[in-house]
Scaffold this motif. Structure first.
Motif, mmCIF file in Angstrom:
data_model
loop_
_atom_site.group_PDB
_atom_site.id
_atom_site.type_symbol
_atom_site.label_atom_id
_atom_site.label_comp_id
_atom_site.label_asym_id
_atom_site.label_seq_id
_atom_site.Cartn_x
_atom_site.Cartn_y
_atom_site.Cartn_z
ATOM 1 N N GLU A 42 0.830 -1.208 0.000
ATOM 2 C CA GLU A 42 0.000 0.000 0.000
ATOM 3 C C GLU A 42 0.859 1.249 0.000
ATOM 4 O O GLU A 42 2.049 1.206 0.301
ATOM 5 N N SER A 118 -8.618 -1.717 1.004
ATOM 6 C CA SER A 118 -8.007 -1.367 -0.285
ATOM 7 C C SER A 118 -7.226 -2.558 -0.840
ATOM 8 O O SER A 118 -7.221 -2.796 -2.054
ATOM 9 N N CYS A 252 -11.583 0.220 -7.496
ATOM 10 C CA CYS A 252 -10.436 -0.587 -7.874
ATOM 11 C C CYS A 252 -10.172 -0.386 -9.361
ATOM 12 O O CYS A 252 -11.030 0.094 -10.099
#
Length: 256
Positions: A42, A118, A252
């Protein structure tokens, strides 16, 4: 839903950490006929503004480091080197995906849970299905796939390194765009981190819609605490996961 099987590996202090890690994986994940493994990392978790972005990357089982010279943790690379590597990663990868969690979601469920979401979104939009996940750090995500967390993996596992670069370069571009939409904060320069110029802009301009209002330094402390008091846990599905809104389902970006 059956929880994913998870393991944690710390790769510091061994003679060949990556080889040790790969040797410790199940046999079907090793060798020329290995199943597809996705690396996940991330960018933007510690920022005061903007989304947290995760990337998932599947490299070929027979990946040769010579295909991506200089591949390592994005934080160890210059911006120019990251930008040079990103399109090459997308070309070499069998599949890649990006997942985002925006500031209001971060405020609502906290940054850790938003980061894990996420990651789940990045995996969900891969155009090929991995059989195993290698995740940078020490927290597994809720993707329905066996996985292993790897402390320091962004510098040691090529697929995680690739994911770190795609997440970082995409997020940087988002912050440059947000700089035009929310002028005065300097997003294009500090990318939402707590730089002195950013904190000064917050004092002068107040927080924007792209700021994480529950983070210290964004609002006056009394206002931040009052906001925290108003937040309530989200409704959850029988699986234990919070129900996504239609907009969240689209957070996404798949790629091949």
């Amino acid at each position: 839903m059956t929880p994913p099987r998870t393991h944690q590996a710390s790769l510091m202090g061994t003679s060949d950490p990556f080889a040790d890690l790969m040797a410790s994986l199940p046999s079907h994940l090793r060798g020329p006929n290995a199943g597809l493994i996705a690396g996940i990392d991330e960018a933007g978790r510690g920022c005061l503004a903007g989304p947290v972005v995760a990337a998932a990357v599947i490299l070929p089982p027979d990946f040769d480091a010579a295909l991506l010279p200089g591949l390592t943790d994005s934080k160890a690379l210059s911006a120019a080197k990251r930008e040079a590597l990103a399109p090459r990663i997308r070309q070499v990868a069998l599949a890649w995906g990006l997942g985002l969690a925006w500031p209001r979601e971060v405020d609502r469920i906290n940054i850790l849970q938003a980061t894990l979401r996420s990651m789940e979104r990045a995996v969900a939009c891969l155009k090929l299905r991995p059989v195993f996940l290698l995740i940078d750090g020490d927290k597994a995500c809720g993707a329905p796939c066996p996985q292993r967390t790897v402390v320091g993996g962004d510098a040691l596992v090529p697929a995680i390194s690739a994911a770190s670069i795609l997440a970082k370069t995409f997020r940087d571009k988002v912050m440059v765009k947000l700089d035009h939409r929310y002028p005065g904060y300097g997003f294009a320069g500090h990318k939402g981190y707590g730089a002195a110029t950013h904190l000064a802009a917050l004092r002068e301009l107040g927080a924007s819609a792209m700021h994480r209002h529950t983070f210290r330094g964004v609002l006056a402390e009394a206002e931040r605490l009052a906001l925290l008091e108003t937040l309530r846990p989200e409704p959850v599905l029988t699986s234990g996961k919070a129900a996504p809104t239609p907009k969240q389902r689209q957070s996404c970006l798949p790629g091949l």
